[in-house]
Design a protein around this motif. Structure first.
Motif, PDB file in Angstrom:
ATOM      1  N   THR A  69      53.585  20.569  82.236  1.00 42.77           N
ATOM      2  CA  THR A  69      54.395  21.224  81.756  1.00 42.77           C
ATOM      3  C   THR A  69      53.905  21.313  80.094  1.00 42.77           C
ATOM      4  N   VAL A  70      53.655  22.607  79.418  1.00 39.94           N
ATOM      5  CA  VAL A  70      53.362  22.945  78.521  1.00 39.94           C
ATOM      6  C   VAL A  70      54.734  23.210  77.589  1.00 39.94           C
ATOM      7  N   GLN A  71      54.584  23.058  76.283  1.00 39.48           N
ATOM      8  CA  GLN A  71      55.726  23.227  75.598  1.00 39.48           C
ATOM      9  C   GLN A  71      55.085  23.018  73.783  1.00 39.48           C
ATOM     10  N   TYR A  72      55.752  24.084  72.872  1.00 35.26           N
ATOM     11  CA  TYR A  72      55.856  25.128  71.785  1.00 35.26           C
ATOM     12  C   TYR A  72      57.172  24.915  71.171  1.00 35.26           C
ATOM     13  N   THR A  73      56.802  24.206  69.674  1.00 36.45           N
ATOM     14  CA  THR A  73      57.878  24.220  69.177  1.00 36.45           C
ATOM     15  C   THR A  73      57.825  25.078  67.421  1.00 36.45           C
ATOM     16  N   ARG A  74      58.445  25.448  66.905  1.00 39.45           N
ATOM     17  CA  ARG A  74      58.466  25.720  65.789  1.00 39.45           C
ATOM     18  C   ARG A  74      60.038  25.292  64.690  1.00 39.45           C
ATOM     19  N   PHE A  75      59.818  24.398  63.875  1.00 35.67           N
ATOM     20  CA  PHE A  75      61.152  24.093  63.568  1.00 35.67           C
ATOM     21  C   PHE A  75      61.260  23.798  61.930  1.00 35.67           C
ATOM     22  N   GLY A  76      62.123  24.893  61.399  1.00 37.27           N
ATOM     23  CA  GLY A  76      62.415  24.814  60.135  1.00 37.27           C
ATOM     24  C   GLY A  76      63.105  24.412  59.299  1.00 37.27           C
ATOM     25  N   THR A  77      63.039  24.335  58.175  1.00 42.32           N
ATOM     26  CA  THR A  77      64.400  22.970  57.792  1.00 42.32           C
ATOM     27  C   THR A  77      64.506  23.831  56.176  1.00 42.32           C
ATOM     28  N   ASP A  78      65.748  23.692  55.160  1.00 39.21           N
ATOM     29  CA  ASP A  78      65.802  23.845  53.946  1.00 39.21           C
ATOM     30  C   ASP A  78      64.900  22.766  53.013  1.00 39.21           C
ATOM     31  N   GLU A  79      65.007  23.216  51.775  1.00 46.11           N
ATOM     32  CA  GLU A  79      64.462  21.959  50.435  1.00 46.11           C
ATOM     33  C   GLU A  79      65.775  20.287  51.268  1.00 46.11           C
ATOM     34  N   TYR A  80      66.061  20.658  52.025  1.00 48.77           N
ATOM     35  CA  TYR A  80      66.534  19.288  52.047  1.00 48.77           C
ATOM     36  C   TYR A  80      66.757  18.367  52.798  1.00 48.77           C
ATOM     37  N   GLY A  81      66.338  19.506  53.871  1.00 51.13           N
ATOM     38  CA  GLY A  81      65.704  18.664  55.515  1.00 51.13           C
ATOM     39  C   GLY A  81      66.262  19.083  56.307  1.00 51.13           C
ATOM     40  N   LYS A  82      67.940  20.276  56.160  1.00 52.02           N
ATOM     41  CA  LYS A  82      68.525  20.751  57.232  1.00 52.02           C
ATOM     42  C   LYS A  82      67.784  21.853  57.380  1.00 52.02           C
ATOM     43  N   ILE A  83      67.737  21.713  59.011  1.00 47.98           N
ATOM     44  CA  ILE A  83      67.365  22.360  60.072  1.00 47.98           C
ATOM     45  C   ILE A  83      67.845  23.456  60.087  1.00 47.98           C
ATOM     46  N   ILE A  84      66.951  25.227  59.611  1.00 45.72           N
ATOM     47  CA  ILE A  84      67.802  26.356  59.297  1.00 45.72           C
ATOM     48  C   ILE A  84      66.689  27.677  60.779  1.00 45.72           C
ATOM     49  N   ALA A  85      66.007  26.714  61.137  1.00 48.85           N
ATOM     50  CA  ALA A  85      65.270  27.386  62.525  1.00 48.85           C
ATOM     51  C   ALA A  85      64.747  26.114  63.036  1.00 48.85           C
ATOM     52  N   MET A  86      65.271  27.046  64.564  1.00 49.85           N
ATOM     53  CA  MET A  86      64.310  25.930  65.678  1.00 49.85           C
ATOM     54  C   MET A  86      64.444  27.127  66.896  1.00 49.85           C
ATOM     55  N   ASN A  87      62.753  26.784  67.738  1.00 49.94           N
ATOM     56  CA  ASN A  87      62.105  27.300  67.921  1.00 49.94           C
ATOM     57  C   ASN A  87      61.837  26.315  69.253  1.00 49.94           C
ATOM     58  N   HIS A  88      62.174  26.377  71.136  1.00 49.05           N
ATOM     59  CA  HIS A  88      61.641  25.025  71.532  1.00 49.05           C
ATOM     60  C   HIS A  88      61.458  26.222  72.850  1.00 49.05           C
ATOM     61  N   LYS A  89      59.817  26.248  73.228  1.00 51.45           N
ATOM     62  CA  LYS A  89      59.938  26.912  74.951  1.00 51.45           C
ATOM     63  C   LYS A  89      58.506  26.113  75.702  1.00 51.45           C
ATOM     64  N   ALA A  90      58.890  26.287  76.498  1.00 52.06           N
ATOM     65  CA  ALA A  90      58.357  25.401  78.075  1.00 52.06           C
ATOM     66  C   ALA A  90      57.538  26.307  78.984  1.00 52.06           C
ATOM     67  N   ILE A  91      56.639  25.905  79.033  1.00 52.20           N
ATOM     68  CA  ILE A  91      56.491  26.317  80.587  1.00 52.20           C
ATOM     69  C   ILE A  91      56.018  25.636  81.518  1.00 52.20           C
ATOM     70  N   GLY A  92      56.589  25.305  82.838  1.00 51.80           N
ATOM     71  CA  GLY A  92      56.411  24.521  83.380  1.00 51.80           C
ATOM     72  C   GLY A  92      56.083  24.900  84.940  1.00 51.80           C
ATOM     73  N   GLU A  93      55.160  24.079  86.403  1.00 54.94           N
ATOM     74  CA  GLU A  93      55.297  24.222  87.014  1.00 54.94           C
ATOM     75  C   GLU A  93      56.167  24.075  88.257  1.00 54.94           C
ATOM     76  N   THR A  94      56.105  25.173  89.840  1.00 49.42           N
ATOM     77  CA  THR A  94      57.024  25.163  90.247  1.00 49.42           C
ATOM     78  C   THR A  94      55.270  25.681  91.891  1.00 49.42           C
ATOM     79  N   SER A  95      55.983  25.691  92.745  1.00 50.50           N
ATOM     80  CA  SER A  95      55.518  26.380  94.230  1.00 50.50           C
ATOM     81  C   SER A  95      55.612  27.596  93.941  1.00 50.50           C
ATOM     82  N   LYS A  96      54.849  27.874  95.315  1.00 46.63           N
ATOM     83  CA  LYS A  96      55.195  29.239  95.941  1.00 46.63           C
ATOM     84  C   LYS A  96      56.713  29.322  95.980  1.00 46.63           C
ATOM     85  N   ASN A  97      56.717  28.673  97.155  1.00 46.53           N
ATOM     86  CA  ASN A  97      58.306  28.479  97.888  1.00 46.53           C
ATOM     87  C   ASN A  97      59.208  28.569  97.040  1.00 46.53           C
ATOM     88  N   GLU A  98      59.783  27.877  95.714  1.00 49.55           N
ATOM     89  CA  GLU A  98      61.167  27.342  95.330  1.00 49.55           C
ATOM     90  C   GLU A  98      60.423  27.118  94.204  1.00 49.55           C
TER      91      GLU A  98
END
Length: 745
Positions: free
Chosen positions: A289-318
């Motif tokens: 699995t390959v994953q990409y994250t992009r998190f952003g916060t305000d100056e107090y540390g509160k998360i205001i933007a959150m992106n998580h993307k994952a690309i996994g492998e599977t077979s040709k059947n399922e």
């Protein structure tokens, strides 16, 4: 109820003595007269066609009975039907010996059946097979451009798609005060339970079979065999009382079951098929699995933007999917989110659920990103998590049925000594070793499925409980006895548990941390119904002391029904059965989750993990010296077996973060370390001081028992905590598991 409840007591496993003395029989240990042995022939190419088999030399050996290939296998119902088992992803499942096509390296393409295992194995080496090879692709990173959105299938309830986007992530991230963008890679892992996969099929005549199978679902295997071979389900009995580890590998029927049954039906003799250790690498696995994250916060540390993307492998059947990106917004609130999950079809066997599937993969990226944010913001990693603490599941806007994660942080930090941490990387030393402290959060969903259980009071006044559920080594049999004992007010010694047999009341596959809640609720329902039956029988007895009473006026304790206000006024279960003409009193009950009520809540177990590592500054060798896991998982039925589950997950975390890896030669399309000599797992010397805290958590919504499973939660948070500790020790952030020592040199 009994004056001494069994629930909450650290009772040792009831079957433990049988296991450690060797009295417990596993699937490959049932011997019957005339038993034959099958050895699987596996493909040596990754993709292509079988042109021909030369079986003459193998068949010439005295004692070789038959060699099955796609050319002579029987015609079966399932070859014309699309069949899915309880854990099947969308698509068309792999069919052993279906045709000449080879779709993955190591694919089973034949079975040698002989009088002994050794002879069958030797005969397999004499087979001459000609192939026509085709080009293949097995490298996830090289084929990311081919990623697609997964199909939706039967398993959507347990593996929902990513939550819908909220707000405007791109704008919020661009305008955030602190930003972290990172890429993570998780390599292939293979299940390596101690017990090899084996099936012993006994042909009983007239199409009837008794099958001893290594499985996490006796009824799942029963339905699989019945559908494939066109047999009536009642003519197929699957037995699996002891399982030597599975970790998800037994959720789906593996190919040795098919081959054993096929051979037994064709030869009308008992046939055992056992996979050797290298063949344990030829079916499902935890996917790359390959994953990409992009998190952003305000100056107090509160998360205001959150992106998580994952690309996994599977077979040709399922389209095998995992919940990789669903967790971040369940843990941390954010008004702007974007969660994405895609698959790449590769020429591999379909991946398979492996302990904490998706959760242990996704938490590495989420919790390492949170750690990196804490350093950018110069905020303590635990404090950053408390700043972003959410009482609800923000991804769905629902409250949790219960959530004591805050106490996990506080109690875990206190026990570990987190306050002693110097926040600067490479600032803590012990001799020539760099010392690092890391922490992370864990989460795993608390599900509950329908199931049945039977409860019987026998002529001795003792309780018998049965369910088709398996016990894969978690202590299921023991907690079944504890729950049943408390329902009828009996000591555990007066409860007999029967399980692991498809002729018993329905149970789903054992996995996903839902089994205690599922089977426990069925036992509770059966116990409640049995109490009513016993009380009615007691009221109908001659000169009954209960004739004018309701069930609320009595107590069930010490094998008796007694008046609550006058315990001396009682009737024993044994007397009630005697008055019933000696006939046992029994009930079979179905427990179904209250889905309408449960839809109002998100349900999850939570954990906070704190880890200390030592890193040799010259050699880069990493040693996990201390770890504390604090868990909130509702009501703990047995703290001893539950603690063992968490410790097992913690040991596996060391393996996952620092050792465990299936290495692929992408030129050959082949796994290169298909053995326990080169597939590295921890040994005793790698495991040091590990501690478990169960935080008190009452949950009146999740189910009648108030339980959440603990099978997965021990593995979710600790691997990223190790990675974070390595960063604190060395100042180097390694975003690939396992972490190789050479990356620290």
């Amino acid at each position: 109820m009994s004056t001494r409840p069994a629930i909450g007591q650290p009772i040792s496993r009831l079957e433990g003595h049988m296991k450690v003395t060797g009295a417990a029989k596993y699937a490959g240990e049932y011997n019957v007269p005339g038993l034959l042995y099958g050895y699987v022939i596996n493909s040596t190419i990754t993709k292509g066609k079988i042109i021909s088999f030369n079986t003459e030399a193998a068949k010439a050996l005295p004692g070789v009975i038959e060699i099955f290939t796609h050319e002579n296998r029987p015609s079966l119902a399932w070859f014309d039907l699309s069949y899915a088992d309880m854990d099947a992803p969308p698509g068309s499942p792999f069919r052993p010996l279906y045709n000449a096509e080879v779709s993955s390296n190591g694919q089973p393409i034949g079975l040698v059946v002989a009088e002994t295992f050794e002879l069958a194995r030797y005969a397999a080496t004499l087979m001459e097979i000609q192939y026509e090879e085709e080009s293949f692709r097995v490298d996830l990173k090289e084929n990311l451009a081919e990623a697609h959105t997964p199909s939706i299938g039967m398993a959507t309830m347990l593996k929902p798609p990513p939550p819908k986007p909220k707000g405007d992530f791109e704008e919020a991230f661009a305008n955030s005060y602190a930003q972290v963008s990172a890429e993570y890679f998780h390599g292939t892992e293979h299940h390596n339970p101690m017990e090899l996969f084996a099936t012993t099929t006994i042909y009983e005549g007239d199409g009837k079979l008794t099958i001893y199978d290594k499985t996490q679902g006796t009824i799942n295997s029963q339905l699989y065999v019945g559908n494939i071979f066109g047999l009536h389900f009642k003519d197929v009995r699957v037995i699996s009382p002891y399982v030597g580890g599975a970790f998800g590998s037994g959720l789906r029927p593996q190919y040795q079951l098919f081959l054993s049954v096929m051979a037994a039906l064709e030869l009308k003799r008992p046939v055992r098929v056992t996979l050797d250790r290298s063949q344990m690498f030829t079916f499902g696995h935890r996917p790359q699995t390959v994953q990409y994250t992009r998190f952003g916060t305000d100056e107090y540390g509160k998360i205001i933007a959150m992106n998580h993307k994952a690309i996994g492998e599977t077979s040709k059947n399922e389209d095998y999917t995992e919940n990789v990106v669903n967790w971040a917004n369940m843990l941390y609130a954010s008004k702007n989110t974007l969660m994405q999950y895609e698959l790449v079809d590769l020429d591999v066997f379909s991946p398979l659920d492996m302990r904490a599937p998706g959760g242990s993969t996704g938490s590495h990226a989420i919790e390492s990103t949170m750690d990196e944010l804490s350093y950018k913001l110069k905020i303590d990693p635990m404090q950053l998590r408390l700043i972003n603490y959410s009482e609800k599941d923000d991804s769905l806007g629902r409250p949790y049925s219960s959530k004591e994660l805050r106490q996990c942080y506080l109690q875990g930090a206190e026990r570990f000594g987190w306050a002693e941490r110097n926040p600067e990387p490479r600032s803590m030393r012990r001799g020539n070793k760099l010392i690092g402290y890391g922490m992370a959060t864990g989460i795993w969903e608390a599900n509950h499925l329908p199931a049945r259980a039977e409860a019987i009071i026998d002529s001795e006044g003792k309780l018998q409980v049965s369910s088709a559920v398996t016990d894969i080594g978690t202590g299921m049999m023991t907690i079944m006895a504890q729950i049943a004992a408390d329902e009828l007010g009996l000591p555990v010694e007066d409860v007999a548990i029967s399980y692991g047999d498809s002729k018993m009341p329905f149970a789903p596959i054992q996995g996903g941390s839902f089994t205690t809640s599922t089977i426990g609720s069925a036992i509770k329902a059966a116990g409640k119904a049995l109490r009513k039956k016993l009380f009615k029988k007691a009221k109908d007895m001659d000169s009954s002391i209960f004739s004018s009473m309701d069930i609320e006026d009595v107590a069930f304790r010490d094998g008796k029904i007694s008046v609550k206000d006058s315990p001396a006024l009682s009737v024993s279960f044994k007397e009630i059965v005697a008055a019933n003409k000696g006939k046992a009193i029994k009930t079979i009950n179905f427990s179904v989750p209250k889905f309408f009520k449960l839809k109002k809540y998100s349900r999850a177990a939570h954990s906070a993990v704190f880890v200390e590592v030592e890193v040799d500054e010259q050699l880069g060798v990493i040693n996990v010296t201390r770890a504390v896991t604090a868990v909130a998982a509702g009501r703990i039925i047995n703290p001893k077996t539950a603690r063992s589950q968490i410790l097992g997950g913690m040991v596996w975390s060391v393996s996952k973060a620092l050792r465990e890896e299936t290495i692929t030669d992408y030129r050959l399309g082949k796994y290169m370390n298909q053995n326990l000599g080169e597939y590295h797992i921890p040994v005793h010397a790698d495991i040091h001081d590990m501690d478990v805290i169960f935080v008190e958590e009452k949950d009146e919504n999740v189910n009648e028992l108030g339980t959440k499973g603990v099978g997965e939660i021990g593995l979710v948070g600790m691997p990223p905590a190790i990675a974070n500790a390595v960063y604190h020790a060395t100042g180097k952030r390694i975003n690939q598991f396992p972490i190789h020592f050479d990356s620290l040199l």
